[in-house]
Each structure stands twice: as C-alpha cells, then as structure tokens.
Enzyme design. Sequence first.
Site, short mmCIF file in Angstrom:
data_model
loop_
_atom_site.label_atom_id
_atom_site.label_comp_id
_atom_site.label_asym_id
_atom_site.label_seq_id
_atom_site.Cartn_x
_atom_site.Cartn_y
_atom_site.Cartn_z
N ASN A 44 6.64 -3.93 6.11
CA ASN A 44 5.39 -3.23 6.38
C ASN A 44 5.73 -2.15 7.41
O ASN A 44 6.40 -2.43 8.38
CB ASN A 44 4.40 -4.26 6.95
CG ASN A 44 3.05 -3.66 7.28
OD1 ASN A 44 2.79 -2.51 6.97
ND2 ASN A 44 2.20 -4.47 7.89
N TRP B 222 0.90 -1.16 0.00
CA TRP B 222 0.00 0.00 0.00
C TRP B 222 0.93 1.20 0.00
O TRP B 222 1.64 1.44 0.98
CB TRP B 222 -0.86 -0.05 1.25
CG TRP B 222 -2.10 0.77 1.19
CD1 TRP B 222 -3.27 0.44 0.57
CD2 TRP B 222 -2.33 2.05 1.79
NE1 TRP B 222 -4.20 1.42 0.76
CE2 TRP B 222 -3.67 2.42 1.50
CE3 TRP B 222 -1.55 2.92 2.55
CZ2 TRP B 222 -4.22 3.62 1.94
CZ3 TRP B 222 -2.11 4.12 2.97
CH2 TRP B 222 -3.42 4.45 2.67
#
Length: 608
Positions: A97, A72
């Site tokens: 992440n 993302w």
Amino acid sequence: MCGIVGAVAQRNVVPILLEGLQRLEYRGYDSAGLVVIQDGQLQRERSTGRVADLRLKTTGTHGTLGIAHTRWATHGVPSERNAHPHLSNNLIGVVHNGIIENYESLRTRLSAAGYVFTSDTDTEVIVHLIHSHYKNGASLLDATRTSLTELIGAYALGVIAVDNPDQLICARRGSPLLMGVGVGEHFIASDVSALLPVTNRVIYLEEGDVAEIERQSYRIFNASGAEVTRPVQVSKISNESVSLGTYRHYMQKEIHEQPQAIADTLESVCNSTSIIPGIFGAEAAASFDAVNSILILACGTSYHAGLVARYWLEEIAGIPCTVEIASEYRYRTSVPNPKALVVVLSQSGETADTQAALNHAMALGHVHTLAICNVAESALVRLAKLRFLTRAGPEIGVASTKAFTTQLVALFLLTLVLAKQRGRLTEAQERQHLNDLRHLPAATQKVLDLEPKIAKLAEQFATKQHALFLGRGMHYPIALEGALKLKEISYIHAEAYPAGELKHGPLALVDKDMPVISVAPNDVLLEKLKSNLHEVRARGGELFVFADANTHIRSEDGVHIMQMPEHAGYLSPILHTLPLQLLAYYVALQKGTDVDKPRNLAKSVTVE
Ligand code: F6R
C-alpha cells in the site's frame, strides 16, 4: 485506499484473509488478490471487481501463511495482472500500500539484472528487489530491510517466501499498518476492523518499523534497526460498531449515528459549566496563549468543516483564521506566521496531503499544531503537538457524514476556548453555549426524523443531471458540503455558491431542469437569501429549501419547503448538514448507485 491483510496461523488462513478484505472494502478498491503457501508452492488468486469474486475463485485454496490485498490503481490500470500480490520467481510474494517514487530507476536496474516484469505497478520493483537480496543468502527479514533502504516513497508491506512457510515480514512508512495478536497466531492489517473477527489485541506499528512475525512470536525493529517493544493495545472498536445491523447502507447507519457521535464527542464537557483548554492536550493553554491567528489545513469534507469554523473563530473568538486545502498549501510558497495555530482536520488522520501539509507547516517553523481527528492511532495525531479526538466511531461509508458533524463540534469547542482566553466570553455566554451544545444530540435527532419526507423529496431528483446549492454566511460551506455529498454518491453534477454570487454568473444556468437547493436558516442574512431565491424563481428554477421555523418561506408551485424543527443559532450549520446528507443518500438510492463505495473514490486517501 488499498487494504492489506496477512496471517500466520495453525489453521487455514484463507477465510480470515477474505473476511479481512471484505471489511476493508470501504477503503475503496478496484481489484483484489491473495497468495498462500499451499503444498510447498505460492498459490495466488487475483480478480478485478469485488472481494466476492475473489471468494469464488479461492474455494479450493488453503494454507496457514498468506497475504491479501485490495488495490486502488495508481500505477497501471485496474486489471488482474496489476492486482496484488506480486510475485518474484515463484519464491517471494508481496502486497503493498503506498507509492514508490523511484520505481522507474529501480525497474530499469532490475530489468537489466534479468528480472521480467509482468505488471505496470510500482510494487513489482519491491518484490524483485527483495528477491535479489534473498537469493544471495539474506534472511527474509534482512532482504526486506535492505530493500527498504533503496525505496523512496510510502509503503505498508506484507512479504512471504515459499521456502519460509512459518514467517511473515511486514513494514510501514507513510501508510498505515498494524499487527493483530492472537493465541498461537498473528495477523497484519491496514486497520483494526479487518481483524475484529480474530482478535482485538493490536500493535500499532510506528513510522519505519519492520516486523518479523511467526505463529508464537514476533520481533519489531524501529527505523534505526534496533529491536523495540511496542505496546499491545485492546482495541475499543467493537465488531458491532463496524457491522451494518438493520441499516441498508453504512452511510445511512452513520447518518443516524450522529446524535450519539455528537454526544460522545461532547463527553469532555457534558457535566461542566465551563470549558478548559486542557481538552486539547496538556500544553494547549500555553499554546493558545501564544498564538495570534489560526491556519486550518484539510481536504474534502474536512476542509468544509474548516470553512464553517472560520466564521465562528473570527466572530466569536475574534481571532483571524485562514482555511486552506492541504494539497494546495503543501506546494504553495506561503508566508509563515510562527504565531499561528495550525489546525489539521481529518477523519482518518492518514490523508497523505493533510499529513504533508502539516509536515510542510512544521518545516516552515510552525510549532503550535493541533490535530482534530477521528482515529486515535493515526499519523496526524502522532505528529501534532495538540490533539482532540472526535468520537464518531468507525466511519465505513466512503462519504463522510458523522465525522464532519463531530469535527464541527470539536471546532466549536475550540472557538469557545479561544474566545474565553481572549476575554470575549462572559460566564453567562459560556453557560449558554455549553447548554446549546448539550442540546445538539436531541436537536439532530429531530432533524433525522424528517427522513421519510426527504426520501419523498429525493424522487424528484431521479432524472436530474445537475443541481445548484446555495447558502450564505456560515451556511455557505454547508451548501458546499451538500453539493459534494450529492455528486460523490449520486454522480449528479452539483455546484455550490454563496447565494449573493448568483447574479455574478451562475444565474445563467438556472432553468426548469436545474434544481436549486437552498439552506435557509433564520439568521441575519435571511432577507438577503429570500431575494436570491426570488431571482431563481423568476428564471423558472425549481427551489428546494431547507428552512428554519419562522422564516415565512412558503411552499408554492416550484418551491418545495422542508421545515427544520428548530433554529440552533451558531450551531445551525450542524443541523442543516443532516437533511443534505439524507437528500444525497436518497437521491443515490433513486439512481441505484453503490452508495457506500462510489466509483473511483477511496475512503482513506493515503497517496497523493
Ligand atoms: C467526502 C469525503 C472526503 C474526505 C477527504 C479527507 O465525503 O469523505 O472528501 O473528507 O478525503 O479525508 P480525511 O478527513 O480522512 O482527511
């Protein structure tokens, strides 16, 4: 938001990695990738778009050690070159992440040392940093540990090296990561749902943990570098609870799971005639005695639950309550009241802003803290002194539904406990409230039975660009929640107002193209609300009203009434949420949007 899967096994791990990524899709992502060691080389495939596209690219890829990622975008646009895994000198591969805050200075240093950057990501500094230590003879574990001491920010990491084909290193700080324990094989993942096809035995890594994982063994080191033992837990989340079944979307499934989710959340009081503070933790009674106000911190839908609770807490328990958006509170200079109970609300328990807000409150001297959360092993639950777990089960659809209504149930229980402790609840009232709560699962089911009618109503929104939601009192936050649901999954611009505010501005927007959706419970504000609805009608606005029985609001030209089965008193906000969820869902179907994975949104917002 970003998902990690990794595996070291005796079999080909590519199908395991792909299945895991697919199961993490709900977290939100814009690109995906994986790397395995194949024939003595790092074999990497990446793609923008869906995991399904990555699957097509990896038909010939195989290996027994690999890491995979859904990204993302934070630093650098969504593109193949920015997708993870990132590699250094075809020797080290990393998935990450989180956000590295000091990546610019590290990038300058590593570039000067000759490293060539091929992406715009902050992650790429990590892989080169690890390489810089590894090439000087450190083990992969030590190279990773040394690198971590140089990073400022949040991370969950998976690391492999081509000349070390039996070992996977992982680490976490500020971003979730767990290990899966199989027979002769081990795994890592951002959440347990990714691993359910291969194992339900998991180890929740703690803040600052680093692990060295091989097929038959693993070692875990805590933040101070000491080797530690973490318990292997059998996850209660079943494969079935994360599968879609006969539903078209997870959101639809999760809307329909609300009667059960509410019943499960009420389990602690289901057979009792009285309610005790202990349901919030062993030290709750002492804390509740010591506090004189409530400060609720949350984001998005969870924030809306807090807004409803303020009405309950002040009216029923007589305790002052403020509700703040976590991302605002954490940076605001506020006046702390150490006698306040700080309540953090979160489905995931991993939302970065809510975590930071709780840390901020604690740094300001707040000692009474309570997390109301749907994920038992989450950071927020670990951080707060008291806890209440909502029992909604895994929520996969990005738009929060059952987490919201179960949060409301938890907050109502909190209200009752505090009211009782303050002598504001007679035994008869307590029994009545508990009976009303126990009736909720049946009452919510009756509302869900309106689904076909709401689906029909939604057809009228197919061509709309804007919508206005109105509510009053404790139903104003429900109007906010209805507007949020509609905008996030149907992309229709929606705003919510307390109905009394209409004439102070938003009435100017009302015309025949602006549908006005109103929540009309049969409460003390009903007559006031009716006047507000007349104001809308007089300007040609088309009204869609979710009205309780006996409100005497009738359907007529331009006024569409959806009759709610019953009025639930204080619990009415919970019932009125359901038709708005269904409306948003069916409007999104009309619009043909990706209901479970709306554009630009992530399920779990683990970065700021
Ligand atoms: C909206 C939605 C978000 C979340 C928000 C907080 O449908 O899901 O607004 O409510 O991102 O997430 P949690 O509750 O996990 O802290």
